[in-house]
Design a protein around this motif. Sequence first.
Motif, PDB file in Angstrom:
ATOM      1  N   VAL A  30      33.860 114.653-103.359  1.00 34.15           N
ATOM      2  CA  VAL A  30      34.070 115.195-104.612  1.00 34.15           C
ATOM      3  C   VAL A  30      33.288 114.612-105.756  1.00 34.15           C
ATOM      4  N   ALA A  31      33.825 113.261-106.103  1.00 32.18           N
ATOM      5  CA  ALA A  31      32.906 112.480-106.857  1.00 32.18           C
ATOM      6  C   ALA A  31      31.521 112.291-106.713  1.00 32.18           C
ATOM      7  N   LEU A  32      30.978 112.112-105.546  1.00 32.77           N
ATOM      8  CA  LEU A  32      29.732 111.775-105.253  1.00 32.77           C
ATOM      9  C   LEU A  32      28.921 112.839-104.914  1.00 32.77           C
ATOM     10  N   PRO A  33      27.561 112.703-105.509  1.00 35.60           N
ATOM     11  CA  PRO A  33      26.429 113.840-105.358  1.00 35.60           C
ATOM     12  C   PRO A  33      25.832 113.630-103.943  1.00 35.60           C
ATOM     13  N   PHE A  34      25.249 114.527-103.336  1.00 34.72           N
ATOM     14  CA  PHE A  34      24.392 114.320-102.229  1.00 34.72           C
ATOM     15  C   PHE A  34      23.451 115.472-101.977  1.00 34.72           C
ATOM     16  N   ALA A  35      22.039 115.241-101.724  1.00 31.75           N
ATOM     17  CA  ALA A  35      21.213 116.126-101.534  1.00 31.75           C
ATOM     18  C   ALA A  35      20.794 116.659-100.008  1.00 31.75           C
ATOM     19  N   ALA A  36      20.541 118.105-100.170  1.00 30.66           N
ATOM     20  CA  ALA A  36      20.263 118.406 -98.712  1.00 30.66           C
ATOM     21  C   ALA A  36      19.098 117.670 -97.980  1.00 30.66           C
ATOM     22  N   SER A  37      19.370 117.063 -96.780  1.00 27.53           N
ATOM     23  CA  SER A  37      18.290 116.094 -96.036  1.00 27.53           C
ATOM     24  C   SER A  37      19.046 116.185 -94.838  1.00 27.53           C
ATOM     25  N   PHE A  45      36.822 110.777-111.109  1.00 32.30           N
ATOM     26  CA  PHE A  45      35.528 110.720-110.481  1.00 32.30           C
ATOM     27  C   PHE A  45      34.620 109.617-110.910  1.00 32.30           C
ATOM     28  N   GLU A  46      34.693 109.287-112.246  1.00 25.99           N
ATOM     29  CA  GLU A  46      33.826 108.228-112.720  1.00 25.99           C
ATOM     30  C   GLU A  46      34.418 106.922-112.212  1.00 25.99           C
ATOM     31  N   VAL A  47      35.616 106.631-112.312  1.00 26.59           N
ATOM     32  CA  VAL A  47      36.134 105.370-111.867  1.00 26.59           C
ATOM     33  C   VAL A  47      35.974 104.954-110.344  1.00 26.59           C
ATOM     34  N   ALA A  68      27.572 115.830-108.358  1.00 22.33           N
ATOM     35  CA  ALA A  68      28.875 115.002-108.616  1.00 22.33           C
ATOM     36  C   ALA A  68      29.935 115.929-109.224  1.00 22.33           C
ATOM     37  N   GLY A  69      31.094 115.319-108.744  1.00 19.21           N
ATOM     38  CA  GLY A  69      32.384 116.349-109.326  1.00 19.21           C
ATOM     39  C   GLY A  69      32.508 117.808-108.713  1.00 19.21           C
ATOM     40  N   GLN A  70      31.717 118.068-107.974  1.00 16.63           N
ATOM     41  CA  GLN A  70      31.709 119.297-107.082  1.00 16.63           C
ATOM     42  C   GLN A  70      32.145 119.074-105.828  1.00 16.63           C
ATOM     43  N   PRO A  71      33.506 119.809-105.384  1.00 13.25           N
ATOM     44  CA  PRO A  71      34.162 119.470-104.033  1.00 13.25           C
ATOM     45  C   PRO A  71      33.078 119.906-103.000  1.00 13.25           C
TER      46      PRO A  71
END
Length: 291
Positions: free
Chosen positions: A30-37, A106-108, A46-49
């Motif tokens: 949830v906390a971390l973002p990732f890009a389609a790759s 999510f920040e922590v 980030a923050g989106q489950p």
Amino acid sequence: MARTSVASSSDQGRPGLRADCARCFGLCCVALPFAASADFAVGKEAGQPCANLRADFRCGIHARLREQGFPGCTVFDCFGAGQKVSQSTFGGRDWRQEPHTARQMFEVFPVMRGLHELLWYLTEALELPPARPLHRDLRRALKETERLTHGSAEALAELDVAAVRQDVNALLLRVGELVRATVPGRTRNHRGADLVGARLAGANLRGATLRGACLIAADLQRADLRTADLIGADLRDADLSGADLTGSIFLTQAQLNAAKGDATTKLPRTLDRPAHWSARRTTTAEVLPDA
């Protein structure tokens, strides 16, 4: 990200620094973002489950992550930060039951992960006999870093983890120098080197410094990496089949998970052979086209 087991059978000495996903609220998912790759079939903010995160905070496609296009999840390692934030910092209160905690939680999480990674390196450094002259400084750094992990959510969110890393890294650099000095003769310095796709099959890299080196897709088959300093080295898709990593220092499970290897790859006792590695040895002739 990957939902892993509670601890490695080869590393019972550092249980608090190994992911225990059963005690975490799916923070890496949830906390971390990732890009389609090539690492992730789809992207998310980030923050989106993650769409694959179930109500019980487990991954719905854990057993098929690579097949479903999420190899990046199998590489990630939180060093035990997930359960620390979930159970210690937030006292077992999950972000779904108490949504007002979500943003701060999510920040922590990435801050805690950075601190736990440093704890992993410091713990390893204290196990290295050549580093004895630095043991007092290492114990002090370990104690201070551990103290920071027990801070309040507010204190952790405001912590400059990069500054903490800089101080600890200076100490770890000295540790690496002491360890590599035990190797007879001259050792190679590839610190921060661009070795993308490098043909290093059978290379003598014993005692080399590969700190921060980019070894993406490098051919390291049968390479001698004993006592090499691998902190921060990018080993994505590097071929470690038959390589000897015995005694290499500051190597992490995440680095191994990102690489390729086989049953003949020799590993440090504290790390596990990734499940996706080949069961047989791959020879150079099999991966390089005929001239």
